[in-house]
Scaffold this motif. Structure first.
Motif, PDB file in Angstrom:
ATOM      1  N   PRO A 221       0.895  12.765  -2.190  1.00  0.00           N
ATOM      2  CA  PRO A 221       0.998  13.114  -0.777  1.00  0.00           C
ATOM      3  C   PRO A 221       1.510  14.537  -0.552  1.00  0.00           C
ATOM      4  O   PRO A 221       1.304  15.105   0.512  1.00  0.00           O
TER       5      PRO A 221
ATOM      6  N   THR B  25      -2.646  -0.506   6.405  1.00  0.00           N
ATOM      7  CA  THR B  25      -1.579   0.479   6.531  1.00  0.00           C
ATOM      8  C   THR B  25      -0.282  -0.283   6.663  1.00  0.00           C
ATOM      9  O   THR B  25      -0.270  -1.511   6.620  1.00  0.00           O
ATOM     10  N   SER B  33       4.248   7.129   9.775  1.00  0.00           N
ATOM     11  CA  SER B  33       3.344   6.141   9.183  1.00  0.00           C
ATOM     12  C   SER B  33       1.899   6.433   9.571  1.00  0.00           C
ATOM     13  O   SER B  33       1.500   7.584   9.633  1.00  0.00           O
ATOM     14  N   CYS B  35      -0.737   5.951   7.849  1.00  0.00           N
ATOM     15  CA  CYS B  35      -1.514   6.449   6.713  1.00  0.00           C
ATOM     16  C   CYS B  35      -2.633   5.453   6.431  1.00  0.00           C
ATOM     17  O   CYS B  35      -2.351   4.315   6.086  1.00  0.00           O
ATOM     18  N   TYR B  37      -5.093   3.430   4.452  1.00  0.00           N
ATOM     19  CA  TYR B  37      -5.301   3.036   3.056  1.00  0.00           C
ATOM     20  C   TYR B  37      -6.525   2.140   2.955  1.00  0.00           C
ATOM     21  O   TYR B  37      -6.852   1.414   3.894  1.00  0.00           O
ATOM     22  N   PRO B  51      -4.807   5.603  -0.649  1.00  0.00           N
ATOM     23  CA  PRO B  51      -5.134   6.302   0.602  1.00  0.00           C
ATOM     24  C   PRO B  51      -6.631   6.558   0.716  1.00  0.00           C
ATOM     25  O   PRO B  51      -7.299   6.876  -0.275  1.00  0.00           O
ATOM     26  N   ASN B  66      -4.900  14.909   4.759  1.00  0.00           N
ATOM     27  CA  ASN B  66      -5.073  14.046   3.586  1.00  0.00           C
ATOM     28  C   ASN B  66      -4.073  14.379   2.481  1.00  0.00           C
ATOM     29  O   ASN B  66      -3.606  15.500   2.428  1.00  0.00           O
ATOM     30  N   ALA B  68      -2.178  11.483   2.772  1.00  0.00           N
ATOM     31  CA  ALA B  68      -1.288  10.657   3.583  1.00  0.00           C
ATOM     32  C   ALA B  68      -0.954   9.318   2.925  1.00  0.00           C
ATOM     33  O   ALA B  68      -1.710   8.354   3.003  1.00  0.00           O
ATOM     34  N   GLY B  69       0.161   9.305   2.281  1.00  0.00           N
ATOM     35  CA  GLY B  69       0.634   8.072   1.647  1.00  0.00           C
ATOM     36  C   GLY B  69       1.974   8.343   0.993  1.00  0.00           C
ATOM     37  O   GLY B  69       2.565   9.400   1.187  1.00  0.00           O
ATOM     38  N   PRO B 206       4.552  11.820   3.498  1.00  0.00           N
ATOM     39  CA  PRO B 206       3.118  12.130   3.643  1.00  0.00           C
ATOM     40  C   PRO B 206       2.844  13.490   4.282  1.00  0.00           C
ATOM     41  O   PRO B 206       1.736  14.003   4.159  1.00  0.00           O
ATOM     42  N   VAL B 611       0.540  11.888  14.209  1.00  0.00           N
ATOM     43  CA  VAL B 611      -0.720  11.693  13.481  1.00  0.00           C
ATOM     44  C   VAL B 611      -1.893  11.637  14.458  1.00  0.00           C
ATOM     45  O   VAL B 611      -2.995  12.050  14.136  1.00  0.00           O
ATOM     46  N   THR B 615      -4.500   3.449  13.808  1.00  0.00           N
ATOM     47  CA  THR B 615      -4.782   3.145  12.406  1.00  0.00           C
ATOM     48  C   THR B 615      -4.760   1.639  12.199  1.00  0.00           C
ATOM     49  O   THR B 615      -3.743   0.988  12.447  1.00  0.00           O
TER      50      THR B 615
END
Lengths: 345, 920
Positions: A221, B25, B33, B35, B37, B51, B66, B68-69, B206, B611, B615
């Motif tokens: 990340p 997610t 958060s 992110c 997945y 991700p 990107n 993001a995790g 992230p 963000v 999501t």
């Protein structure tokens, strides 16, 4: 003894230590993906991140020997003990959560190493407050061009894959002699006592075969990880290692010619005795960085500072633009496929 | 392709394969958060997640978001099958906290709970049922849907903001909103990033990369913190401040800016209250009501240099041709003919800043005077973003720190443009989840009617006051309690029922500048009606039944274990924990209901401007064991409550407002006669409603999200925190808050309609805090040499991951506290040894991590560990008195009034005093 063959091409990793935040996402992504929780693998972390300066994983690995001497002769060092590798813990969940003993028992380790783990000295570093210093160092198998493990293996079980230079182990052939571990100067080889074989990072070869980047790179990340072929001029890796030469291998004196490279860490200005900023001083002693990345580190840091200065003056810097990574997929070289697209038959 | 052969190689290849992927997610509480997945499923089991990495570039020239995790996200699947999972309804079979359980059926569990609720209602009223306002896992299921039955019947819900205290009271006092939340990619536009009271390398894993990338793009990064924290290591400058002295540093920088003529005066005149005239005789603003009989209390004045006259200040930021003075002394004639001296608030500020010369401030904050000057000049000349964390709000005088930081930005023109500003958090935009309860029937026609009704009301109010904004109108509705958030400020609940009153009245632990006892302030605040009915409601109803849904009160609450178990628990006849894992609160509950985990139900984490996406997280596998989604638990409880109510002939009750509530059709009402009883159906409804409300594209449905995983918001909607962003939501620009103030001259939602640095509330004057000032933190916990700082851990989202075996493998497998190497040596404590941390309240044993990165006299205890990970379950909440700042009881003043999630007393845990010795 094994024989090192030359690969046609070489994959390389670059980690930008100015972006790595020590979050262990690479470590965890690797641990969850590959069989590193099966019996015999409890202590395995093919990928780890450690705080430097620090004793690292395995504990004091840098003093364990291995690699090649100045004459190019293989040197066998120490095989790390389970206590030095650390971790491998299980916990008394049932006793605490369902055991009916209340606060008489608390959650604690019931197995594994007593006083070490893969990230035991996290965020400790060295120096003296307020001029303490530390940074994070992610490590995996270096997939060396001259892997000492290959040469040391009595069963010729380790080899360099022809098409990408990954150092892989034929686990059907390995008999667990652990000479590889003794020869590896980076101590990134683990012994599976349940199976009687050694194991190490497989370079995510099944993913690479599908044009998908390794988990450690793709999940990073911090966007600190890059991968690609060193001879692919378009890859970020080739630009950083070959073109601008801002990424260096760890402990080049080991003689194994690692293929994991690092953009060395800058650090904030130290404070003088009276508390004012010493703009020209070094928070991380240059000699310490030289002990990790060799004498070339000074020129790289100088060049990074010059590039930063350019950017601050509104000028372009291709090096920094590459490290900024406007488009994340540019970190992945040719391995930029989304794995979720794959449909297995 | 496969050049290498052999069983071993095929085994690895096979290991990687999967049957299907779904979108997934995790919880919002790592903030922000969201992110996206892919969750990989094989043979009916989730085997891993990764991700998606499919964000597009938003603004050309700005890095994408990107992948993001983080490590928690990368091991969420491991917790799905972890030993801390709860898989069946459990009833306590021993003492509370003993961990002895009887497995019971859902029917038995719900019957017990419903009966306890009805007993409480009959005996003490429905307000005696308490729903702890927890962010829980911060999702649509656990927040919006789980409240279905509890909120409908009118239980007492404690305000989530004070429960978690991620409030920024100083931002709120200044802006009338605490929640500017630039999109994370906006950090890239900064020339100067001040990481202040924050550790994004831990708390924003992230998105930390934008800090590093902004630096590579030419920005300078400065970290201001007591310790050389993991975010400091990648900065250009580390500024070690004495704990709790941040206001002194900021005010001294302001002083330098004023002294050196670096003030952006046009910005100050336009955006702030510093040109407003203040009476010298009583230190109050000159109001219209001072000048004319029956005049308004909320019309203020400027001295216009063009006309040489005192004029009324516009109610927007548009000054027109006015040229307000920032300095000078003027005369005003009051309605009664008396003449008084008035001066712009800026004049008072100049006077205040006299105490903060760099040399004087250096003594207060420990920063070298030249460093203060250099920093001040940098801020004055660059596009500056203060990356504030949520530590200041947890410091006793954190409001003063924040007000001082805002002042620094004001003087230098640093908000309302990309790359500038200050940061907090916000949720919103997914508005469908907020109106579900108000809908008369399912379907989007009903939604359109509600939307039209809301619009008509807003239009009418705007017609009444054309200078207002939608944000101001929504805030007014919220003050009036008209928004569907049913909350009481927790402080009153704690004061009356949880034993905090004694601590808050402890003069030694409170603010030495308090002129009266805490009790006196409470009485006055209540008497003056500053807290409406909320204070009395909490005071009157004895708590009998407590629900903690997805949260972990006994981990989270400051001073919580000691106070709650001793004072609150004995009053409770039924404690219900709804969770997918066994928390400390679960262990102390009477009934634990097993919730489905993130990969076992359709859900969304709360959505944020950081963000800017909705999501989706899907049901990758069926809920394990007997676990159920929160929606299914809510509906089952509704059915059972009706059944048991009918059995005792209690079909109608009255809520705290005296309104009638029927219990005989709860399930039908909540599920819309079963139309939305299915998880997919209710989630699809909320998505479609949000589309109708215009915050997501019109064609968004559950089906489209199952395909695509996420969608970018297109508009703010009507939730207060979204409107507080006050900038256009652009499809191809990073989001920077407050641009409607700088570009459209829209007012701030404060008393003065400007960013307000001068607060002439009588209590603020009593405290000497009408302007920002530095005050030392009180000696909470007694006179001891160490101060505890804390923060969000790297390795866990609150306590959620703190017991994950894989995550524990990445740390020392147990809690540690960080202590300076010199301090440790002086006490004979070696790295890895146990130390005893103690103060007037309690004693805690924890392993020492010894490091020169920590300031002498500082003890860093990152939060998140379960109390049951400490010996005797004695965690650090035991040494925290859990103070609140008395001044935050102030009300009845413009924006300083209670509304859900905003202004209220919030608990303090920073700078608690302790001593340390080697544990035997």
């Amino acid at each position: 003894m094994g024989t090192i063959t030359e690969s046609k091409r070489q994959l390389a990793w670059v980690f930008d230590l100015n972006k790595c935040i020590g979050c262990q996402t690479c470590s965890v992504a690797c641990k969850v993906l590959w069989p590193q929780q099966d019996p015999g693998t409890e202590q395995m972390w093919w990928m780890t991140v450690n705080t430097k300066p620090g004793r690292g994983t395995p504990r004091d690995w840098e003093a364990m020997g291995g690699g090649y001497d100045a004459h190019g002769k293989l040197v066998l060092g120490k095989v790390p003990t389970p206590e030095e590798i650390g971790g491998g813990w299980d916990f008394n969940y049932d006793e605490v959560l369902r055991g009916g003993r209340g606060s008489d028992v608390h959650l604690h380790k019931t197995s594994g190493a007593k006083s070490w783990g893969m990230n035991w000295d996290e965020d400790e570093g060295a120096g003296e407050f307020p001029n303490a210093y530390y940074f994070y160092l992610p490590r995996l198998c270096n997939h060396c061009t001259r892997p000492a493990c290959v040469e040391a293996c009595p069963k010729d079980a380790i080899f360099k894959r022809e098409e990408d230079g990954l150092v892989l182990r034929d686990e059907d052939r390995c008999e667990g002699a652990q000479r590889c571990s003794s020869a590896c100067p980076y101590k990134k080889i683990y012994f599976n006592s349940a199976r009687g074989v050694s194991q190490h990072c497989i370079g995510c070869f099944p993913r690479i075969e599908q044009r998908v980047a390794p988990a450690c790179v793709r999940q990073c990340p911090g966007r600190a990880a890059f991968i690609g072929f060193l001879d692919d001029e378009d890859s970020a890796v080739a630009k950083l290692v070959k073109k601008w030469k801002v990424a260096l291998p760890l402990h080049p004196e080991s003689g194994t010619e690692p293929n994991v490279y690092y953009v060395p860490p800058l650090s904030p200005a130290p404070l003088r005795e009276d508390g004012s900023f010493d703009e020209s001083g070094d928070r991380i002693p240059p000699s310490y960085l030289e002990s990790l990345f060799g004498p070339g580190v000074h020129a790289v840091l100088k060049s990074l500072r010059a590039e930063l200065d350019k950017k601050r003056r509104g000028l372009d810097s291709e090096v920094l633009d590459t490290l900024i990574l406007y488009r994340w997929k540019d970190a992945l070289g040719h391995l930029d496929r989304d794995p979720a697209e794959i449909v297995w038959n | 392709m496969a050049s290498i052969q052999g069983n071993w190689a095929d085994a690895y290849r096979d290991k990687w394969k999967w049957d299907k992927t779904t979108w997934g997610t995790h919880c919002v509480d790592c903030y922000p958060s969201n992110c996206p997945y892919h969750v990989y499923v094989r043979d009916g089991r989730v085997i891993r997640e990764e991700p998606a990495g499919d964000f597009q570039t938003i603004e050309p020239g700005v890095p994408d978001m990107n992948p993001a995790g983080c490590q928690k996200g990368a091991s969420w699947s491991q917790m799905l099958y972890g030993k801390e999972r709860v898989l069946h309804p459990l009833r306590r079979a021993g003492e509370r906290g003993e961990g002895r359980w009887e497995r019971i059926s859902w029917d038995e569990a719900l019957t017990d709970i419903a009966d306890a609720m009805l007993d409480a209602i009959e005996e003490s009223g429905v307000e005696s049922i308490v729903r702890i306002g927890t962010p829980a896992e911060g999702g649509t299921q656990s927040m919006a849907l789980s409240g279905g039955v509890l909120d409908r019947i009118g239980v007492t819900s404690t305000d989530v903001q004070s429960e978690i205290n991620d409030f920024n009271p100083g931002l709120y006092a200044t802006f009338g909103r605490f929640d500017p939340a630039a999109s994370n990619d906006d950090w890239f536009h900064s020339d100067l990033l001040l990481i202040w009271a924050n550790n994004p390398a831990y708390s924003a894993i992230p998105f930390y990369h934008y800090v590093a990338e902004a630096r590579y793009n030419g920005a300078e990064v400065v970290t201001i913190a007591p310790d050389y924290n993991p975010s400091a290591i990648h900065g250009d400058y580390f500024v070690p401040v004495r704990i709790g002295s941040d206001a002194a540093l900021a005010l001294s920088m302001c002083r330098v800016i004023v002294d050196e003529g670096l003030v952006n005066e046009s910005f100050v005149r336009e955006q702030t209250d510093l040109a407003l005239l203040v009476r010298t005789d009583n230190a109050r603003f000159l109001r219209q009501c001072d000048l004319e009989e029956g005049g308004s209390e909320s019309i203020f004045h400027l001295f216009d240099q063009h006309s040489g006259r005192i004029v009324e200040a516009p109610r927007t930021l548009d000054l027109g041709a006015l040229a307000p003075a920032l300095d000078g002394s003027f005369r005003a004639t009051l309605a009664d003919g008396v003449e008084v001296e008035v001066a712009p608030a800026f004049t008072h500020l100049r006077h205040r800043l006299e105490d903060y010369s760099p040399e004087d401030a250096s003594v207060m904050c420990g920063v070298h005077p030249e460093n203060i000057r250099e920093l001040a000049r940098k801020v004055a000349s660059r596009r500056t973003h203060i990356l504030l964390g949520w530590t200041t709000g947890k410091a006793y005088h954190g409001d003063l720190m924040e007000r001082s930081m805002c002042l620094l930005l004001a003087l230098t023109g640093n908000w309302g443009k990309q790359g500038a500003g200050i940061r907090s958090w916000a949720v919103g935009m997914f508005d469908g989840q907020f109106i579900l309860r108000d809908k008369p029937r399912s379907g989007q026609e009903a939604t359109r009617e509600i939307v039209a009704g809301q619009q008509a009301m807003i239009d009418a109010m705007l017609a009444e006051d054309p200078t207002a904004t939608k944000e101001i109108i929504i805030a007014e509705m919220s003050y009036a309690g008209a928004l569907p958030i049913n909350a009481v400020p927790s402080a009153f609940f704690w004061y009356h029922h949880c034993g905090y009153r004694e601590a808050w009245n402890n003069a030694g632990w409170g603010d030495p500048s308090m002129k009266r006892t805490f009790d006196e302030y409470v009485d006055e605040a209540v008497e003056k009606g500053w807290w409406q009915g909320s204070a009395t409601q909490a005071a009157q109803a004895p708590p009998r039944v407590l629900f903690e849904i997805g949260g972990n009160l006994l981990r989270r609450q400051r001073g919580g274990q000691r106070m709650l178990l001793e004072h609150l628990w004995p009053k409770l006849r039924m404690i219900v924990s709804v969770d997918w894992r066994m928390s400390t609160t679960g262990l102390h509950s009477d009934i634990v209901l097993p919730a489905a985990q993130h990969y076992e139900k359709p859900n969304f984490p709360y959505t944020t401007p950081d963000v800017m996406n909705l999501t989706f997280s899907d049901r990758a596998v069926e809920p394990q064991g007997e676990s159920r989604s929160e929606w299914q638990i809510t509906l089952a409880l509704a059915k059972k409550l009706t059944e048991r109510a009918k059995a005792r002939d209690l079909v109608e009750i009255r809520n705290g407002n005296g309104e009638r509530v029927r219990l005989d059709r709860l399930y039908e009402e909540i599920s819309f006669d079963g139309a939305l009883a299915d998880d997919d159906a209710v989630i699809d409804e909320i998505i479609r409603d949000s589309a109708v409300m215009g915050t997501i594209p019109a064609d968004t449905t559950l089906e489209s999200l199952r395909e695509k995983g996420w969608v970018r918001f297109i508009d703010w909607g009507l939730s207060p925190m979204a409107l507080a962003q006050a900038s256009d939501l652009s499809p191809n620009e990073t989001h920077s808050p407050f641009r409607w103030q700088t570009e459209k001259k829209e007012p701030f939602p404060t008393l003065t309609r400007r960013a307000q640095f001068y607060i002439d509330h009588e209590w603020f004057l009593e405290a000497g805090e009408e302007l920002p000032v530095h005050k030392e933190a009180p000696a909470q916990g007694g006179d001891h040499p160490f101060q505890i700082t804390s923060g969000h851990p790297r390795w866990s989202v609150n306590s959620m991951n703190s017991t994950s075996s894989i995550i524990l493998g990445t740390i020392r497998g147990e809690p540690v506290a960080h202590i300076n190497d010199g301090d440790a040596a002086a006490r004979g404590i070696e790295n890895g040894q146990s130390m005893r941390v103690f103060n007037d309240l309690a004693s805690v044993v924890v392993q020492a991590r010894v490091t020169p990165a920590v300031q002498p006299g500082q003890l860093v205890m990152y939060n998140g560990f379960e109390p049951y990970q400490f010996k005797g379950w004695q965690d650090f909440s035991n040494v925290e008195p859990g103070m609140v700042k008395w001044l935050h009881l102030a009300g009845g003043y413009g924006h300083l009034r209670y509304r859900a999630l905003h202004w209220q007393p919030v608990p303090i845990d920073r700078a608690v005093r302790v001593d340390i010795e080697r544990a035997s």
